[in-house]
Design a protein around this motif. Structure first.
Motif, mmCIF file in Angstrom:
data_model
loop_
_atom_site.group_PDB
_atom_site.id
_atom_site.type_symbol
_atom_site.label_atom_id
_atom_site.label_comp_id
_atom_site.label_asym_id
_atom_site.label_seq_id
_atom_site.Cartn_x
_atom_site.Cartn_y
_atom_site.Cartn_z
ATOM 1 N N LEU A 46 0.823 -1.209 0.000
ATOM 2 C CA LEU A 46 0.000 0.000 0.000
ATOM 3 C C LEU A 46 0.861 1.265 0.000
ATOM 4 C CD1 LEU A 46 -2.768 -1.081 2.544
ATOM 5 C CD2 LEU A 46 -2.914 -1.044 0.046
ATOM 6 N N LEU A 47 2.084 1.161 0.555
ATOM 7 C CA LEU A 47 2.978 2.322 0.626
ATOM 8 C C LEU A 47 4.048 2.284 -0.469
ATOM 9 C CD1 LEU A 47 3.532 2.444 4.500
ATOM 10 C CD2 LEU A 47 1.978 3.849 3.147
ATOM 11 N N GLU A 48 3.785 1.518 -1.521
ATOM 12 C CA GLU A 48 4.779 1.315 -2.578
ATOM 13 C C GLU A 48 5.233 2.631 -3.202
ATOM 14 O OE1 GLU A 48 7.315 -0.811 -5.056
ATOM 15 O OE2 GLU A 48 6.065 -1.607 -3.454
ATOM 16 N N GLU A 49 4.321 3.558 -3.398
ATOM 17 C CA GLU A 49 4.647 4.811 -4.092
ATOM 18 C C GLU A 49 5.172 5.885 -3.157
ATOM 19 O OE1 GLU A 49 4.636 4.941 -7.294
ATOM 20 O OE2 GLU A 49 3.812 2.910 -7.438
ATOM 21 N N ASN A 50 5.247 5.602 -1.864
ATOM 22 C CA ASN A 50 5.712 6.612 -0.913
ATOM 23 C C ASN A 50 7.225 6.740 -1.001
ATOM 24 O OD1 ASN A 50 6.577 7.842 1.679
ATOM 25 N ND2 ASN A 50 4.390 7.717 2.157
ATOM 26 N N ARG A 51 7.704 7.942 -1.200
ATOM 27 C CA ARG A 51 9.140 8.149 -1.375
ATOM 28 C C ARG A 51 9.891 8.211 -0.050
ATOM 29 N NH1 ARG A 51 10.486 14.332 -2.736
ATOM 30 N NH2 ARG A 51 12.334 13.278 -3.508
ATOM 31 N N TRP A 52 9.179 8.274 1.070
ATOM 32 C CA TRP A 52 9.822 8.378 2.369
ATOM 33 C C TRP A 52 9.905 7.043 3.103
ATOM 34 C CZ3 TRP A 52 11.919 13.019 3.873
ATOM 35 C CH2 TRP A 52 11.524 14.139 3.148
ATOM 36 N N ILE A 53 8.969 6.142 2.833
ATOM 37 C CA ILE A 53 8.864 4.892 3.584
ATOM 38 C C ILE A 53 9.225 3.722 2.679
ATOM 39 C CG2 ILE A 53 7.346 3.407 4.928
ATOM 40 C CD1 ILE A 53 7.795 6.036 6.262
ATOM 41 N N ASN A 54 10.091 2.839 3.163
ATOM 42 C CA ASN A 54 10.349 1.577 2.472
ATOM 43 C C ASN A 54 9.944 0.430 3.393
ATOM 44 O OD1 ASN A 54 12.709 0.824 4.165
ATOM 45 N ND2 ASN A 54 13.685 2.545 3.131
ATOM 46 N N GLU A 55 10.037 -0.794 2.889
ATOM 47 C CA GLU A 55 9.525 -1.936 3.649
ATOM 48 C C GLU A 55 10.337 -2.222 4.908
ATOM 49 O OE1 GLU A 55 9.573 -4.553 0.380
ATOM 50 O OE2 GLU A 55 7.423 -4.461 0.048
ATOM 51 N N SER A 56 11.601 -1.840 4.923
ATOM 52 C CA SER A 56 12.396 -2.014 6.132
ATOM 53 C C SER A 56 11.849 -1.156 7.259
ATOM 54 C CB SER A 56 13.860 -1.648 5.851
ATOM 55 O OG SER A 56 14.396 -2.445 4.838
ATOM 56 N N ILE A 57 11.582 0.104 6.943
ATOM 57 C CA ILE A 57 11.032 1.007 7.955
ATOM 58 C C ILE A 57 9.639 0.547 8.365
ATOM 59 C CG2 ILE A 57 10.357 3.397 8.410
ATOM 60 C CD1 ILE A 57 12.511 4.266 6.433
ATOM 61 N N THR A 58 8.838 0.088 7.408
ATOM 62 C CA THR A 58 7.503 -0.426 7.729
ATOM 63 C C THR A 58 7.581 -1.580 8.709
ATOM 64 O OG1 THR A 58 6.703 0.212 5.533
ATOM 65 C CG2 THR A 58 5.390 -1.388 6.762
ATOM 66 N N ALA A 59 8.489 -2.535 8.466
ATOM 67 C CA ALA A 59 8.641 -3.679 9.364
ATOM 68 C C ALA A 59 9.125 -3.240 10.741
ATOM 69 C CB ALA A 59 9.607 -4.693 8.756
ATOM 70 N N LEU A 60 10.048 -2.267 10.785
ATOM 71 C CA LEU A 60 10.515 -1.766 12.072
ATOM 72 C C LEU A 60 9.383 -1.144 12.873
ATOM 73 C CD1 LEU A 60 13.970 -0.091 11.318
ATOM 74 C CD2 LEU A 60 13.534 -1.945 12.911
ATOM 75 N N VAL A 61 8.567 -0.313 12.218
ATOM 76 C CA VAL A 61 7.461 0.360 12.913
ATOM 77 C C VAL A 61 6.439 -0.658 13.402
ATOM 78 C CG1 VAL A 61 5.544 1.982 12.617
ATOM 79 C CG2 VAL A 61 7.791 2.517 11.661
ATOM 80 N N ILE A 62 6.100 -1.628 12.552
ATOM 81 C CA ILE A 62 5.148 -2.664 12.975
ATOM 82 C C ILE A 62 5.728 -3.473 14.134
ATOM 83 C CG2 ILE A 62 4.003 -4.802 12.251
ATOM 84 C CD1 ILE A 62 3.670 -3.613 9.500
ATOM 85 N N GLY A 63 7.033 -3.755 14.080
ATOM 86 C CA GLY A 63 7.664 -4.462 15.187
ATOM 87 C C GLY A 63 7.617 -3.672 16.477
ATOM 88 N N LEU A 64 7.849 -2.351 16.406
ATOM 89 C CA LEU A 64 7.770 -1.499 17.593
ATOM 90 C C LEU A 64 6.358 -1.496 18.169
ATOM 91 C CD1 LEU A 64 9.959 1.557 16.502
ATOM 92 C CD2 LEU A 64 10.405 0.048 18.444
ATOM 93 N N CYS A 65 5.364 -1.333 17.302
ATOM 94 C CA CYS A 65 3.975 -1.327 17.766
ATOM 95 C C CYS A 65 3.597 -2.673 18.390
ATOM 96 C CB CYS A 65 3.032 -0.998 16.606
ATOM 97 S SG CYS A 65 3.246 0.658 15.918
ATOM 98 N N THR A 66 4.035 -3.757 17.770
ATOM 99 C CA THR A 66 3.765 -5.088 18.326
ATOM 100 C C THR A 66 4.451 -5.270 19.666
ATOM 101 O OG1 THR A 66 3.643 -5.974 16.072
ATOM 102 C CG2 THR A 66 3.870 -7.560 17.858
ATOM 103 N N GLY A 67 5.680 -4.779 19.776
ATOM 104 C CA GLY A 67 6.396 -4.860 21.044
ATOM 105 C C GLY A 67 5.679 -4.117 22.155
#
Length: 553
Positions: A46-67
């Motif tokens: 869903l964030l494929e076209e976002n120039r600021w966010i890549n999948e690494s950052i997405t996974a980090l943020v989801i990991g933080l929220c899950t933590g």
């Protein structure tokens, strides 16, 4: 029944019940983790076209929220689903990532810049290692952060010299910025291998009694690991190509040749581990050799299958790593030790981040100037904008740094010493801040420093269409005559590829196969050679058309 037997039976039932509960807990944890991986993929799409966010950052943020959620539900007891194990990282997660990087890399760009890549990846990492180690020794002893010895300070230099090639791959694109991609990625792979070799060497040698003999032995071991690891990867790749070319598995079953390619790739990594070599370098060069020879010896359906299989395994491993790093960042056990002195932890993290910035700048800009001495034309040189981009893109620290830090400062995933806890939490802080901040800023920075027409034209002019393009600049009488030093330094980058192609066509491809050099046999996994060359020409025309279209835009 005797009372003793009743008691033993009851204890056995209790132990069995505990094992069932533990097994069920593990199943629940795995289910949640797989669901999170699926969530990362969906959100990343869903964030494929976002120039600021890549999948690494997405996974980090989801990991933080899950933590955070796990931390709240367990009332502060835990923030992750299972303990981090460096063996899980080095044995199962890292091999598909590094192999796919070698398998997918554009070899022409990579080997054209091999001198610069080795300059940055090997010598640059040594410079960064020295600066970070000396800086940590100078500042941390004054801060009294704990009982760290000389080996720990040297390990800190190796840990924070390892750039995150995984995240860099998602930030840069080899089709949009081929020169920068080949330099940053190639340097990242050599850098990771250098850092791991340095780290292992520090643990194997008695650094408390340093003398000239130990230093020479260290250097000799370092060079041996580099050369032996590279040769082992090449040999395993050639062996896979020869077996598949001679036996023609595809006549009966494409599953066998796909399975053999995957297993031989992993076999190269495990062989390097068996012989105490650098498995990162081994599997990387095995990937390059297999893409150059083996991949062209299999059926068309197997080519599609293996290409997507390797890419998928690498993709899932990357997401897995960053998701776990995000969850582990909130591990209450590690933060409990530094809770009484948060200022000291922040200070250590800031110093480490500053040393990373200085250490990288200390070799990127001077070595770029040295590399420019080997280039004759301006479009071949690294200008200031490109140097800043390389410096910035290599500031990220990731899973390799985390794994080495856990290896040095924890035992079985747990930390019990305050000094070690500070180093683990500081490593987590540096990894998170560098990945999120520098990772988010890299794409916009490339857009500002390297506008689209500029680097597409550079790509067009830096990709010669034939081996003659490597030697013509040396014979051009209209240009200024190069100095003897320039001529000596320039020869490798302009002639090695030419002579390698001649040697490859005459000796290597007839034996090991490859595009256009596998004889057509009815029922074999290869098509007619003339058709292969026509396909190659059509692909080149399509690539040039796409470059021209991008340039016009």
């Amino acid at each position: 029944m005797a009372p003793e037997m009743v008691v033993e039976s009851s204890l056995s039932m209790v132990d069995f019940g505990k094992e069932l509960v533990a097994d069920h807990t593990s199943v629940v944890s795995l289910n949640l983790f797989v669901a999170l991986l699926c969530g990362c993929i969906v959100i990343g799409h869903l964030l494929e076209e976002n120039r600021w966010i890549n999948e690494s950052i997405t996974a980090l943020v989801i990991g933080l929220c899950t933590g955070i959620i796990i931390l709240v539900t367990t009332r502060g007891k835990s923030s992750h689903l299972f303990l981090f194990n460096e063996e899980l990282f080095f044995i199962y997660l890292l091999p598909p990532i590094i192999f796919n990087a070698g398998f997918q890399v554009k070899k022409k760009q990579f080997f054209r810049n091999i001198m610069t890549i080795v300059l940055f990846g090997a010598f640059g990492t040594l410079i960064s290692f020295c600066i970070i180690s000396l800086g940590a020794l100078h500042f941390f002893q004054k801060m009294n952060i704990g009982s760290l010895d000389l080996g720990d300070y040297l390990a800190i230099g190796a840990i924070f010299s390892a750039t995150d090639s995984v995240c860099t791959l998602q930030v840069l694109n080899q089709d949009e910025t081929p020169l920068l991609y080949s330099l940053v990625f190639g340097e990242g792979v050599v850098n990771d291998a250098t850092s791991v070799v340095l780290f292992n060497a520090i643990q194997n040698f008695d650094v408390s009694h340093m003398n000239s003999s130990i230093v020479l032995q260290f250097i000799g071991n370092f060079l041996y690991l580099f050369l032996a690891s590279t040769v082992l990867g090449i040999l395993v790749g050639l062996l896979s190509a020869y077996i598949i070319k001679k036996l023609y598995f595809g006549r009966h079953s494409t599953d066998r040749e796909v399975a053999l390619m995957i297993l031989m790739a992993y076999f190269s990594y495990m062989l390097a581990e068996l012989f105490y070599l650098s498995a990162i370098l081994t599997v990387f060069f095995c990937g390059i050799v297999m893409s150059h020879y083996t991949w062209h010896n299999v059926t068309e359906s197997s080519r599609v299958t293996t290409k997507h299989a390797f890419a998928t395994l690498s993709f899932v491993a990357e997401i897995f790593i960053f998701l776990y790093v995000g969850m582990d960042a909130l591990d209450i056990e590690k933060w409990r030790f530094v809770s009484h002195s948060p200022g000291k932890s922040i200070g250590v993290s800031s110093i480490l981040l500053g040393l990373v910035l200085v250490g990288r700048a200390a070799f990127v800009f001077p070595l770029s100037s040295l590399s420019n001495l080997t280039k004759k034309f301006s479009h071949e040189k690294l200008n200031l904008e490109q140097q800043v981009t390389i410096w910035w893109a290599g500031l990220m620290r990731g899973a390799v740094s985390m794994a080495l830090a856990y290896n040095q400062f924890t035992r079985s995933g747990h930390t019990h010493l305050p000094g070690n806890a500070i180093m683990i939490t500081s490593t987590i802080t540096v990894v998170l801040s560098s990945t999120v901040v520098f990772g988010m800023m890299t794409k916009p920075l490339i857009g500002i420093l390297l506008p689209q027409p500029k680097y597409t034209m550079s790509m067009l002019s830096s990709e010669p269409s034939s081996p003659k393009s490597f030697t013509i600049p040396l014979l051009d009488n209209d240009q200024n005559t190069p100095s003897p030093l320039d001529l000596f330094l320039r020869i490798p980058s302009h002639t090695v590829h030419h002579y390698w192609r001649r040697f490859d066509d005459a000796f290597m491809r007839p034996v090991f196969g490859g595009r256009g050099f596998v004889p057509f046999v009815p029922g074999s996994p290869t098509e007619d050679p003339t058709q292969q060359w026509q396909t190659e020409g059509a692909e080149a025309i399509d690539e040039n058309k796409s470059i021209l279209i991008q340039t016009r835009r």
